[in-house]
Design a protein around this motif. Structure first.
Motif, short mmCIF file in Angstrom:
data_model
loop_
_atom_site.label_atom_id
_atom_site.label_comp_id
_atom_site.label_asym_id
_atom_site.label_seq_id
_atom_site.Cartn_x
_atom_site.Cartn_y
_atom_site.Cartn_z
N PHE A 153 12.27 1.90 0.13
CA PHE A 153 11.49 2.42 1.26
C PHE A 153 12.12 1.96 2.58
O PHE A 153 12.26 2.72 3.53
N ARG A 202 13.55 4.99 4.81
CA ARG A 202 12.62 5.52 5.80
C ARG A 202 13.19 5.51 7.22
O ARG A 202 12.69 6.20 8.10
N THR A 227 12.24 12.60 3.72
CA THR A 227 10.87 12.53 3.22
C THR A 227 10.87 11.64 1.98
O THR A 227 11.80 11.74 1.16
N ARG A 272 2.85 9.63 0.00
CA ARG A 272 3.98 10.05 0.84
C ARG A 272 4.23 8.93 1.84
O ARG A 272 3.43 8.66 2.72
N ILE A 273 5.37 8.28 1.67
CA ILE A 273 5.71 7.12 2.49
C ILE A 273 6.27 7.56 3.83
O ILE A 273 6.17 6.90 4.85
N LYS A 274 6.91 8.72 3.84
CA LYS A 274 7.42 9.28 5.09
C LYS A 274 7.49 10.78 4.96
O LYS A 274 7.99 11.25 3.93
N PRO A 275 7.06 11.56 5.93
CA PRO A 275 6.35 11.09 7.12
C PRO A 275 4.90 10.74 6.80
O PRO A 275 4.33 11.29 5.87
N VAL A 276 4.36 9.85 7.60
CA VAL A 276 2.95 9.49 7.46
C VAL A 276 2.20 10.04 8.67
O VAL A 276 2.65 9.89 9.81
N MET A 318 5.61 -0.79 7.62
CA MET A 318 5.21 0.46 8.30
C MET A 318 3.85 0.31 8.97
O MET A 318 3.64 0.76 10.09
#
Lengths: 284, 324
Positions: free
Chosen positions: B125, B129, B135, B224-228, B258
């Protein structure tokens, strides 16, 4: 094979080198000697009727894909792209300046550039993907790549060479700009003293045999001799079943200006003062 | 009601197979990694499956070349080899050119427990990220993973999906709303545990135990770690003043990092406790449970840490207990 006379091509090559020199001088940056070693190769590809491109339509689906994997050679490709009409020639005067598209390395927002390069060893894996897609889609365009020889130390090239040879991509052509020099020294040791101490790299030779061993057709030529370049690429659109082609083109880093030739200290330096005048006279 | 357990990777590949049958532009490139769910591509969709050998740089570069020619490409390998090992290919070939290449990594976090740090992936991550256009998806069960197949097929840019290795208990009866990026699994008024992947199950178990201790803990699955969507996420957290992040990842740069960034950027009046691996490699044997125990990621460890941290808040010892 060429649509132009030998003399016209030689004039183009001189013009490219002069333009590269002035771009570097005005930007105070740019890999002049690296651009000079590849000049005849690129002039042959673009002016010699080899690459099928439409400057007015850079994304024409049936164009040949050309990748300059040695991204620092971009300064030697931009004059050709501009001259052919991919973008206005005034753009050359603004090389690396604020608002310009043209940076030291090849970037994909420049019309005529297919993929980002600059970090070495990326081009050939990407080229295999393009070759695969073309074959799957039944397209007859070629994927042509120019790599530096020192770039071939990157293992990613050999990962790609295995796949390309095994999958018999006869639509893939790799030309090695074999100028024999990296930043620190030669790409092959020059004498027996090598093992004691040398800034030369480990031996790349036998280079053509290496490609051949991976299932490629391999040739060796003088990369400044237009006739040999054209001969080596004769019939490249009809190579079914022969696997990918590697052309190892022996070149001279800094070719065209004697005091720049084979001098490693000029890898990223730009001539100035008296030296600049000497270089200008050599290319006049 | 109880669904059969299916590995999230297999759930994804089975769903992707149906898509690939009807879309010949879908390619799978594997770096000598397989599974029965992948064999169906190799045997029935030969033209859409490429095995490049143990050659991850080639895998990503080739995927980029295919994508530049309009193909929809999925690459597949064990998590560490499709992230850290090919970081520059991801950065330059895929992200800088914003290409539709989806990198499928199996063996998230400590899933390959006894295989040691070469096979542990507790930094993915953090490193991915920061790449523009990227994504990052991290499903907690097979149901979510299966839904991610059509979602990634429609998605136009670079994507990384982090699968666990084994079949995990199903969290969902029906797939959560993927567009939202997270799902609130349990409401709580004292604190909210935001977890991802295998840690979602740990969070639910810990919340149950905390409830017995008189602490009302909510659980959010951040898949979903990115985008948040930070605004939506903090709106969903409501007035809960204490946020706990829980992940099988280094504390640095993961979802805990994050949240620290989001809290600072949004000037949120919330406390944050980050639970994850400390700044150390995990060489210990005995399996994932041993690593979890040592990292404080087992359920008793999580409960103890959260309990102590909540008590510190009540007693006004804010700074001391949050650190570790």
């Amino acid at each position: 094979m060429s649509h132009r006379s030998l003399e016209e091509l030689q004039q183009k090559a001189r013009w490219v080198r002069r333009t590269v020199l002035e771009m570097a001088v005005s930007a105070k940056s740019g890999h002049v000697t690296s651009a000079f070693s590849q000049t005849e190769l690129l002039v042959a590809l673009y002016y010699g009727g080899i690459l099928r491109v439409r400057p007015e339509q850079p994304d024409w689906p049936d164009r040949d894909r050309f990748i300059l994997s040695k991204g620092q050679g971009g300064i030697g490709l931009y004059p050709i792209l501009a001259d052919l009409g991919f973008f206005p020639r005034e753009e050359l005067d603004r090389f690396t300046q604020r608002g310009s598209k043209l940076g030291v390395h090849c970037e994909w927002h420049v019309p005529g550039i297919e993929t980002v390069s600059g970090s070495l060893g990326h081009g050939l894996p990407v080229a295999t993907g393009m070759a695969e897609a073309a074959r799957r889609d039944g397209k007859d365009h070629l994927v042509v790549l120019v790599t530096g020889d020192a770039e071939l130390y990157e293992g990613s090239n050999w990962e790609a060479a295995i796949v390309a040879g095994a999958r018999r991509y006869d639509n893939l052509i790799v030309i090695v700009d074999r100028n024999g020099q990296g930043v620190l020294g030669h790409t092959d040791p020059r004498d027996d003293a090598y093992m004691e101490w040398s800034s030369d790299g480990p031996a790349l030779e036998p280079l053509a045999a290496k490609f051949a061993a991976f299932g490629w057709e391999a040739k060796e030529i003088d990369g400044h001799d237009f006739r040999q370049i054209f001969d080596s690429l004769d019939g490249i659109r009809d190579r079914r079943g022969r696997g990918p082609l590697a052309v190892v083109a022996r070149t001279v880093k800094g070719k065209g200006v004697p005091f720049l030739e084979n001098q490693r200290r000029w890898h990223y330096r730009v001539p100035e003062g008296e030296e600049l005048e000497i270089a200008r006279r050599a290319l006049a | 009601m109880a669904k059969p357990k299916i590995g999230m990777r297999d759930a994804f590949f089975n769903a992707l197979y149906e898509i690939a049958v009807s879309d010949p532009d879908v390619y799978i490139v594997s770096a000598d990694n397989g599974a029965p769910s992948i064999d169906q591509f190799a045997s029935n969709l030969k033209e859409q499956f490429i095995q490049v050998g143990i050659a991850e740089q080639q895998m990503i570069g080739m995927a980029a070349g295919l994508a530049l020619e309009g193909k929809k490409v999925y690459t597949y390998a064990i998590c560490p080899f499709i992230t850290a090992r090919v970081y520059e290919q991801i950065k330059i070939d895929v992200c800088a050119q914003n290409l539709p290449v989806t990198m499928l990594g199996v063996g998230a976090g400590y899933a390959y427990d006894i295989m040691g740090p070469t096979h542990h992936t507790v930094e993915d991550f953090a490193i991915l990220r920061v790449q523009p256009n990227m994504t990052i998806l991290s499903p907690a069960d097979g149901t979510t993973a299966a839904a991610m197949a059509p979602w990634t097929h429609r998605h136009a840019g670079p994507c990384y999906v982090r699968f666990d290795r084994a079949g995990l208990p199903e969290i969902y009866d029906a797939a959560p709303d993927l567009a939202r990026g997270f799902a609130v699994l349990r409401e709580g008024s004292d604190c909210a545990i935001v977890a991802t992947g295998v840690m979602v199950g740990q969070a639910l178990a810990a919340a149950e135990e905390l409830h017995r201790r008189g602490i009302s803990a909510g659980v959010v699955d951040l898949f979903r770690i990115k985008p948040v969507d930070a605004a939506a996420l903090f709106a969903a957290l409501g007035e809960v003043p204490n946020v706990v992040t829980l992940e099988e990842h280094y504390r640095a740069g993961g979802i805990g990092g994050m949240f620290a960034e989001m809290i600072a950027d949004r000037e949120e009046p919330r406390r944050l406790l980050r639970l994850g691996q400390h700044d150390r490699f995990a060489f210990e044997m005995g399996g994932r449970s041993v690593i979890w125990e040592n990292a404080g990621l087992d359920v008793p460890g999580i409960v103890t840490r959260v309990d102590r941290w909540m008590a510190a808040a009540r007693e006004g010892r804010l700074a001391a207990a949050g650190r570790s």
